[in-house]
Design a protein around this motif. Structure first.
Motif: not given
Length: 108
Positions: A37-38, A51, A55-56, A106
């Motif tokens: 993720d980045w 995660w 966040e998802f 991502i």
């Protein structure tokens, strides 16, 4: 929008995310699979679950596929993201091996 068929584990992961089904989402990943993720990398099912919870899937993510392209073992899926977190366009690059996702990155 019509697009090329997605690899089975990628389609399964997207379907599971949209359904809020964390166990099915994790099942699409190899045991040592990862989410990038980045630049923040979450490796293994426990880390991916943490995660995702924050966040998802935990943010009631909804992904509408707007396009996809495949090169070698990587399929990049363009989406419109909705939910209670980030909303807007985003690309996800999925690397698949042995019928499982080894990396979901991502990318945009």
């Amino acid at each position: 929008m019509t697009h090329a068929p997605l690899p089975i584990p990628v389609a399964a992961a997207l379907e599971a995310a949209n359904a809020g089904a964390i166990e099915d989402f994790l099942a699409a990943f190899a045991e040592d699979g990862a989410v990038d993720d980045w630049g923040r990398v979450f490796r293994g099912h426990d880390a991916i679950r943490s995660w995702s919870d924050a966040e998802f899937i935990g943010k009631q993510v909804r992904l509408t596929v707007t396009g996809c392209r495949t090169a070698a073992d990587t399929t990049t899926v363009s989406t419109e993201v909705g939910g209670n977190g980030y909303n807007g366009p985003s690309d996800f690059a999925f690397t698949v091996a042995d019928d499982h996702i080894t990396l979901m990155r991502i990318t945009g």
